[in-house]
Structures are given as structure tokens and as C-alpha cells.
Design an enzyme around this catalytic site. Sequence first.
Site, mmCIF file in Angstrom:
data_model
loop_
_atom_site.group_PDB
_atom_site.id
_atom_site.type_symbol
_atom_site.label_atom_id
_atom_site.label_comp_id
_atom_site.label_asym_id
_atom_site.label_seq_id
_atom_site.Cartn_x
_atom_site.Cartn_y
_atom_site.Cartn_z
ATOM 1 N N VAL A 461 6.886 -0.572 15.118
ATOM 2 C CA VAL A 461 7.215 -1.309 13.903
ATOM 3 C C VAL A 461 6.110 -1.134 12.861
ATOM 4 O O VAL A 461 6.387 -0.914 11.668
ATOM 5 C CB VAL A 461 7.432 -2.803 14.209
ATOM 6 C CG1 VAL A 461 7.534 -3.617 12.928
ATOM 7 C CG2 VAL A 461 8.690 -2.999 15.055
ATOM 8 N N ALA A 462 4.864 -1.221 13.299
ATOM 9 C CA ALA A 462 3.734 -1.085 12.372
ATOM 10 C C ALA A 462 3.693 0.306 11.752
ATOM 11 O O ALA A 462 3.571 0.456 10.527
ATOM 12 C CB ALA A 462 2.431 -1.388 13.101
ATOM 13 N N TRP A 464 6.110 2.462 11.593
ATOM 14 C CA TRP A 464 7.324 2.689 10.800
ATOM 15 C C TRP A 464 7.153 2.135 9.384
ATOM 16 O O TRP A 464 7.595 2.743 8.408
ATOM 17 C CB TRP A 464 8.514 2.027 11.483
ATOM 18 C CG TRP A 464 9.797 2.117 10.726
ATOM 19 C CD1 TRP A 464 10.668 3.167 10.704
ATOM 20 C CD2 TRP A 464 10.372 1.114 9.872
ATOM 21 N NE1 TRP A 464 11.739 2.889 9.894
ATOM 22 C CE2 TRP A 464 11.587 1.630 9.366
ATOM 23 C CE3 TRP A 464 9.975 -0.165 9.492
ATOM 24 C CZ2 TRP A 464 12.401 0.902 8.505
ATOM 25 C CZ3 TRP A 464 10.784 -0.887 8.636
ATOM 26 C CH2 TRP A 464 11.985 -0.357 8.148
ATOM 27 N N HIS A 465 6.486 0.986 9.268
ATOM 28 C CA HIS A 465 6.244 0.416 7.942
ATOM 29 C C HIS A 465 5.278 1.277 7.130
ATOM 30 O O HIS A 465 5.508 1.547 5.957
ATOM 31 C CB HIS A 465 5.662 -1.005 8.064
ATOM 32 C CG HIS A 465 6.691 -2.060 8.277
ATOM 33 N ND1 HIS A 465 7.127 -2.434 9.527
ATOM 34 C CD2 HIS A 465 7.370 -2.840 7.398
ATOM 35 C CE1 HIS A 465 8.035 -3.392 9.406
ATOM 36 N NE2 HIS A 465 8.201 -3.646 8.134
ATOM 37 N N ASP A 466 4.196 1.681 7.768
ATOM 38 C CA ASP A 466 3.176 2.443 7.043
ATOM 39 C C ASP A 466 2.210 3.021 8.071
ATOM 40 O O ASP A 466 1.793 2.327 9.000
ATOM 41 C CB ASP A 466 2.417 1.542 6.059
ATOM 42 C CG ASP A 466 1.471 2.313 5.167
ATOM 43 O OD1 ASP A 466 1.633 3.546 5.086
ATOM 44 O OD2 ASP A 466 0.569 1.703 4.573
#
Length: 580
Positions: A461-462, A464-466
Site C-alpha cells: 500500500v505504501a 503503491w501510493h508513492d
Amino acid sequence: MPKDIVVDMPTDMRNQEGHFSTFDLDYAPPKPGGITSLTVDVPASTRIPNEPHTTPRWKTPEFIFYYVVALFAIPLMAWVPIHLSSPSHPNYLYYHHRLSQGWMFGREVDNSDTQYRSFRNNIPSLSFLVLIFIALKYIYTWSALRSALSIPSDKLYLIPFYLVFSALYLTGLHGASIFKIVIILTTNYWIAKTSRGSRMGPLLTWIFNVLILFANETYGGYRYASLHQSLEVLDAFQGIYPRWHISFNITMLRLVSFNMDYYWAYNSRGGENLSSASTEKQRANTPLPLEDYTYRNYITYVLYPPLYIAGPILTFNNFVWQLRYPIDIPIHVQCRYLVRFLVSLLTMESILHYMYVVAIKDTKAWQGYTPLELSMIGFWNLIIVWLKLLLPWRFFRLWSLASGIDPPENMVRCMVNNYSTLGFWRSWHRSYNLWIVRYIYIPLGGTKNVTLTTALVFSFVALWHDLSFRLLAWGWLVSFFILPELLARYLLPHTKYGQFPWYRHVCAIGGVLNILMMVSANLVGFVIGTDGIMYMASQMAGTWQGFRFLLAASCIIFVGVQLMFEYREEEMRRGVYRRC
């Protein structure tokens, strides 16, 4: 403390026109009236409570005391950032250059957040685009039905319209980069089809899509000139939003959804009753006939205009199901959702006009601030993060509802109405959470290896965000902060201790700790980073004044958690069941 619960619902709930109703399908009918009418409608859970409902505590002396505390604390929390944003404040000169001319009572506006500014400044043009889309859709529908020999019961006839509009839409947005997108989409489709249900399909799908994310970040969306000098002319046609690779993170989720849904459908035994898949979860989990996994349906799904830019995320199975078995979304439901959006937009505008906390945070103009003032800068920045995500998601979901497709609601709780780390992630970016559970969490083992699975999920998730250390640190912090709640649920289960009077208060103390940890993690990930949180922590824990404030704040949060508990109990008394 609220429990996890459910309602049993009938499976086949079509109306007289043969369409499904959103109320019949996904929403348990709550009892009318009361404060819980503010609760966002989402599909009900699937487990039913065995315990009787508790007696309301709203009018007890304990809760009257809580109201007194709230009447003192809430206005103070609003007054502090308004006071710090006054032109007469000594620090005003440090961030004044980041403010813009506002429209509300002569106030300037803090429009300095780049991400939200790109949405706020384009609301008029986006609204016009929606009106054009809806008008053209009705014209196309009228023309298609007029020439048809019989009125179709599905909406598959809309696919050509969606494809043509998507092509024009993406050309206007990304210019010649539409060819790059189509090449990536076609390659992903080729992986799914050539794997033909083998275990190499999911593996190659994940490798390909993760590599694309890294390549997009590394090469900034690529340039045609880097392939061949003769293609440099294509780089000049960039469109309105040339940074297509930024929004491609959302698109990547749809690519994985198609490939995984096709893999599971290919390996399923078949025989599922597709028309009985009436709930949101059933629509996502029920495999479609293999002939539905076509390139035409795939491109229509991935590039569906209302959800292309920001979501919410809809699985391929759910999307095609809604085309085959159209859902009746009453106009009054759409109007009510429009009102919710406008109220949220007005709330955001009021905050940006009276609380310049984003500008203060970005310029670090917090010299001389007290622990209370520092904490309110962090708190209201988190509120703005919540609103700046909620508003685009609700706008694009409203567009989708108006066109007849019902995607999941992303934000089902206010940010400050969360005391559970697990519940928070179920209610924050809910469609993404559902995607994570279906395509990562369960395939990795789910609750069989919850610690490792959670760490891997939040690391993805981290990234994927940036692709940054700040968000990776956020992902690890979130994973670590979930563990205390899991341990507490194991040591103090509701089934064993829920009948004791002290249990609710112990749970509230746990809720206070959860909130402090969640606030810290999200300040690191989305507001002030690791350096900023270290400075704030030193001011809170390194001084006697900071320690006294932290103690007082914890007591006020305890009151808030008790109110959250009772609000959820009231929801259950009125037939509203949530797991967050």
C-alpha cells in the site's frame, strides 16, 4: 463495545422492470430518524448479532458529563487554528505568500495543497464534462432502443458508447500518451489470456504490473523521443493532464482485477447462478462466464470514464455484472448523494478560508506554538487530507451513479469517528480495502498468518501510493500499530468479558491508544513526515507543558471514544450494522 454483525438478505430482488434496486441489494433498511440517519449507506455485514441490544445511555449522568466536555473541547479545537490563521498573528508573514484570493466573506483561501488544488480548480470543467457525458448517454440510449426490435434487459449495448467516449476522454486528458496506455493494457490482457488459468498467470500479472509502476516512476511516463527521434512530434501533444502515469496507479488495480478474476473464473467449476449474486460482495466473488472476459469488455472496464481518474475501485466481475443485470438507482438516491457532496465541499471551503494549516505546515511556521497549537495544526491537516480525498471520490462516484453503475463508497466514517485501527482501514478508502482483501490479503493466507500478511499488505500500500521512504515508514508503522489491538482482542474477547461494566471503559482506553498511534502514523505518511513528527513528539513528551497537554488530550479522546461506542450501539438498535 460494538460487535461485528449481520443481516440475512434475500438473493433475488428485482423490481418490476427487471432491474435490481440499490436499497434491496446492498443496504439493510434502517429504522427512520435519529442521529444515525447521518450514517453513510453501505452494504450490510453478513453476520447476525446474538446479543440483545443495550439500553441507550444518551440521557445517563455519565453521558451528560461527556456532552459538557464535548461542548468545551470541540469549539476550542476549532478556535485554535482560526486564531493561528489571523493576519494579526506574528507568524502570519511566514506563510502569507502561499495564500490566494478567496470568495468567502473577504477571507483569503489556503489553496496551497497541490493535489487538492488540481481538483478544486477543475470542478466547473469536470461538472460540465459530466453533463455532456450524461446527455450523450441518454441520446445514444434513445437511439439504440429506438432501432432495437425489443427492449434489452441489460446495458451491454452501452459498451460502444463507453469505448468511444473513453477514447476521446483519454485523448483530451493525456494526448498521444493514450497509445502508451493501450500498449500496457493490451500486454496485461495478453498475459491473462496466454496463461489460460495456469498458476503462472497471477505471478506474471503481479510481476508485470509492479514493474510498470516502478518504470512509470523512474522514467516519468516515458518519452516517445527516447524510442526514436522521429517520434518526438508525439511528445508535443500532451493533453490537459500529461502526467498520465500518476493516475495509472488506480488503473493498475483494474488490470490486476481483470487478470485475477479471469484466472479464478477459468479454474472455477462453473454453474454459479449469476443473477442471484445480488450483494456487492457476491457480485465481486461470483465468476462470470468465460465468454465475458473479452478484450472489448476489458477495455470498457479499465477505461470507464467516471471512475478512470480516481476510482472508487470496482472489480471486473462487479462491473460486467451490473451491465448484464442493471441496477435501479432512484433519482432521489442520486440527489441525496449530491447534497452530501455539496455539504462536504462547503465544509472544505470553510476550513480552507478560516484555517491556513496547510500553509503553516508547509512553511513550518510553527515557531513559538504551544503543544495544543502544534497538535491542532496536525489534527486539522489530517482533516484536510480526509476531505481532499473524500471530495474527488464522491464526485466521481456520483458521476458513476448517474450513469447507472454503483461502485463501492470509499469513505463510510468521518476521520474522527474511528477508534479501531482495523475498523479505520475498513472505512478509509473502502473500495481499495476491498480490493486488497480480495487480491492480496486472502491469497497470501489472510488470518492464517496475520502478522506477516499485514506487513506485506501495508508495504505494498505504501509503495503503491508513492515510492518513498516516508510512506514505507508509514506502512510499517501502521502494521506495527495493528498488533496491540489484535493482542487486546485475543486477551480480552467481548464474548468472555463483554457483560462486565468495566469492559467498556477498558476498551475506551485501548481506543485512546489506537487513536494516538493512528494519528502519529498518518502524520508521518501524509502530513509532516518523519522529521516533523520527531519535532512534534519532542514538544509533547520532552516538556512538562507538553506532558500535561497529552494527558488532558487523552482524557478528551476517552470521552470521544465513549460517544463513538454509543453511536455504533444506536446504529445497531436502528438496524444499521457496520464492521468499522
